[in-house]
Design a protein around this motif. Sequence first.
Motif, PDB file in Angstrom:
ATOM      1  N   GLY A 146       0.808  -1.209   0.000  1.00  0.00           N
ATOM      2  CA  GLY A 146       0.000   0.000   0.000  1.00  0.00           C
ATOM      3  C   GLY A 146       0.840   1.257   0.000  1.00  0.00           C
ATOM      4  O   GLY A 146       0.458   2.275  -0.565  1.00  0.00           O
ATOM      5  N   ILE A 147       2.012   1.198   0.652  1.00  0.00           N
ATOM      6  CA  ILE A 147       2.849   2.386   0.811  1.00  0.00           C
ATOM      7  C   ILE A 147       4.241   2.185   0.233  1.00  0.00           C
ATOM      8  O   ILE A 147       4.817   3.084  -0.354  1.00  0.00           O
ATOM      9  CB  ILE A 147       2.943   2.776   2.297  1.00  0.00           C
ATOM     10  N   SER A 199      -3.473  -0.755  -3.790  1.00  0.00           N
ATOM     11  CA  SER A 199      -4.858  -0.368  -3.513  1.00  0.00           C
ATOM     12  C   SER A 199      -5.030  -0.250  -2.004  1.00  0.00           C
ATOM     13  O   SER A 199      -5.926  -0.830  -1.410  1.00  0.00           O
ATOM     14  CB  SER A 199      -5.837  -1.385  -4.110  1.00  0.00           C
ATOM     15  N   ALA A 200      -4.092   0.493  -1.404  1.00  0.00           N
ATOM     16  CA  ALA A 200      -4.074   0.704   0.043  1.00  0.00           C
ATOM     17  C   ALA A 200      -4.087  -0.646   0.758  1.00  0.00           C
ATOM     18  O   ALA A 200      -3.318  -1.541   0.398  1.00  0.00           O
ATOM     19  CB  ALA A 200      -5.241   1.602   0.468  1.00  0.00           C
ATOM     20  N   CYS A 201      -4.980  -0.817   1.712  1.00  0.00           N
ATOM     21  CA  CYS A 201      -4.968  -2.031   2.524  1.00  0.00           C
ATOM     22  C   CYS A 201      -5.498  -3.249   1.792  1.00  0.00           C
ATOM     23  O   CYS A 201      -5.410  -4.370   2.302  1.00  0.00           O
ATOM     24  CB  CYS A 201      -5.745  -1.801   3.808  1.00  0.00           C
ATOM     25  N   GLY A 207      -2.665  -6.782  14.524  1.00  0.00           N
ATOM     26  CA  GLY A 207      -2.791  -5.401  14.108  1.00  0.00           C
ATOM     27  C   GLY A 207      -3.060  -5.352  12.612  1.00  0.00           C
ATOM     28  O   GLY A 207      -3.305  -6.381  11.974  1.00  0.00           O
ATOM     29  N   HIS A 208      -3.028  -4.160  12.071  1.00  0.00           N
ATOM     30  CA  HIS A 208      -3.364  -3.956  10.656  1.00  0.00           C
ATOM     31  C   HIS A 208      -2.079  -3.791   9.855  1.00  0.00           C
ATOM     32  O   HIS A 208      -1.389  -2.786   9.978  1.00  0.00           O
ATOM     33  CB  HIS A 208      -4.251  -2.731  10.514  1.00  0.00           C
ATOM     34  N   LEU A 209      -1.776  -4.776   9.019  1.00  0.00           N
ATOM     35  CA  LEU A 209      -0.555  -4.759   8.225  1.00  0.00           C
ATOM     36  C   LEU A 209      -0.712  -4.002   6.903  1.00  0.00           C
ATOM     37  O   LEU A 209       0.088  -4.163   5.987  1.00  0.00           O
ATOM     38  CB  LEU A 209      -0.053  -6.181   7.957  1.00  0.00           C
ATOM     39  N   LEU A 210      -1.738  -3.190   6.792  1.00  0.00           N
ATOM     40  CA  LEU A 210      -1.945  -2.344   5.613  1.00  0.00           C
ATOM     41  C   LEU A 210      -1.907  -3.189   4.348  1.00  0.00           C
ATOM     42  O   LEU A 210      -2.694  -4.110   4.191  1.00  0.00           O
ATOM     43  CB  LEU A 210      -0.914  -1.202   5.606  1.00  0.00           C
ATOM     44  N   GLY A 211      -0.984  -2.894   3.431  1.00  0.00           N
ATOM     45  CA  GLY A 211      -0.951  -3.609   2.160  1.00  0.00           C
ATOM     46  C   GLY A 211      -0.658  -5.091   2.265  1.00  0.00           C
ATOM     47  O   GLY A 211      -0.923  -5.843   1.328  1.00  0.00           O
ATOM     48  N   ALA A 212      -0.137  -5.540   3.390  1.00  0.00           N
ATOM     49  CA  ALA A 212       0.139  -6.970   3.585  1.00  0.00           C
ATOM     50  C   ALA A 212      -1.014  -7.710   4.256  1.00  0.00           C
ATOM     51  O   ALA A 212      -0.970  -8.930   4.397  1.00  0.00           O
ATOM     52  CB  ALA A 212       1.414  -7.148   4.416  1.00  0.00           C
ATOM     53  N   ALA A 213      -2.057  -6.991   4.667  1.00  0.00           N
ATOM     54  CA  ALA A 213      -3.135  -7.595   5.448  1.00  0.00           C
ATOM     55  C   ALA A 213      -3.831  -8.724   4.697  1.00  0.00           C
ATOM     56  O   ALA A 213      -4.085  -9.793   5.256  1.00  0.00           O
ATOM     57  CB  ALA A 213      -4.150  -6.525   5.850  1.00  0.00           C
ATOM     58  N   GLY A 214      -4.177  -8.495   3.437  1.00  0.00           N
ATOM     59  CA  GLY A 214      -4.899  -9.509   2.672  1.00  0.00           C
ATOM     60  C   GLY A 214      -4.146 -10.823   2.595  1.00  0.00           C
ATOM     61  O   GLY A 214      -4.750 -11.900   2.675  1.00  0.00           O
ATOM     62  N   GLY A 263      -9.633  -1.011   1.480  1.00  0.00           N
ATOM     63  CA  GLY A 263      -8.607   0.017   1.592  1.00  0.00           C
ATOM     64  C   GLY A 263      -9.129   1.425   1.412  1.00  0.00           C
ATOM     65  O   GLY A 263     -10.180   1.636   0.795  1.00  0.00           O
ATOM     66  N   PHE A 264      -8.370   2.405   1.953  1.00  0.00           N
ATOM     67  CA  PHE A 264      -8.684   3.815   1.734  1.00  0.00           C
ATOM     68  C   PHE A 264      -8.852   4.060   0.227  1.00  0.00           C
ATOM     69  O   PHE A 264      -8.092   3.534  -0.588  1.00  0.00           O
ATOM     70  CB  PHE A 264      -7.551   4.704   2.254  1.00  0.00           C
ATOM     71  N   GLY A 265      -9.824   4.883  -0.104  1.00  0.00           N
ATOM     72  CA  GLY A 265     -10.153   5.105  -1.505  1.00  0.00           C
ATOM     73  C   GLY A 265     -11.351   4.280  -1.927  1.00  0.00           C
ATOM     74  O   GLY A 265     -11.814   4.365  -3.060  1.00  0.00           O
TER      75      GLY A 265
END
Length: 417
Positions: free
Chosen positions: A108-109, A163-165, A341-348, A402-404
Amino acid sequence: MELKRVVVTGLGALTPIGNNIEEYWDGLINGKSGAAPITHFDASKFKTQFACEIKNFNINDFMHRKEARKLDRFSQYAMVASDEAIADSKLDLERVNKARVGVIWGAGIGGIETFHNEVRDFTKGDGTPRFNPFFIPKMIADIAPGHISIKNGFMGPNFTTVSACASSANAMIDALNYIRLGHCDVIITGGSEAAVIQSGVGGFNALHALSTNNENAASASKPFDANRDGFVLGEGAGALVLEEYEHAKARGAKIYAEVIGGGLSSDAYHMTAPHPEGIGVVAVMENCLKNAGITPEEVELINTHGTSTPLGDVAELKAIGKVFGDHAKNININSTKSMTGHLLGAAGAIEAIASILSLEHGIVPPTINHTTPDENIDPELNLTLNKAQKRKAKIAMSNTFGFGGHNACVLLKKLDE
């Protein structure tokens, strides 16, 4: 044309509750919290002073120090997780047709730590533009799959989804489709993120997205609880080897699960907030079910996006109620973000892995830290609260948003023995 079947033959994980698949699964089923005070920097002046960091990890145990210096942490994490997944798959790298092996990765980042450090160091000087020659190659989000392919000689499709998270879930769906359509035999997919730094924590604090429960860090990630106050930032990576079914069978590979469907949608509503009625989430789950060719009643497990935000958790559960109706009460619903916790782009990626391991072992990891029911959540839903539950299930769904307004959904199936 007839679509190819796609299976998972290798897994790798580097998470806040375990630095490999075995440790990760042990942490999940035992309800381990990965949240603790931040060690990557002095967070004493930040509203949030804790996160779910990787622990007891030294990149020099996995690669030479000289090579590690060329990689941002998000790429280091990607290399470690993908190495484990490839080894787990037992792919013969000498014999496999590398032109038909790709790498599709999610972030994501990307290299935010590299960007942060380079700009900070530049502004301390006299204005003379002095930057590390590795600044750009370390920072760009597409570099992680580039390094994975370079190391292994994989010459198939190679790119990053952003695509963000939802990024790594998007990557998995792209990988699924490339193999389904016959373009590849094998794709290494997943995602990585390393945003536990000053600008990452400060930026999410400015959005009022993070929990600020500094006194109770270990229990701050509490999806579905009435007292949740935001997500807990995590870091790490998850990797999966996706393979065409006949290709896997021919080499006698262990098959963890079949990827039977992927769905995408957009909320088209707000930059950061979910639609209050979960309209986009309804659409993505319906799209995924249609893509897989199954009915709602066949789904037995749902690993939710479940970030522990006041709006998001309720919207997602409302959407589940609309899609699954009365059957929703028969589904084991959980949020493993309560632990990682929330791993952002790795969460999925790491959550899809959790779903696959649930199918394999017949155990559903818990949603931990729940003490107070939310009156806005249907009390008849089985949210798998606080303790793992045994359940021999065949089909699991994994949601990631994800954000967006980006929504992604993946369906996984345990093959008949």
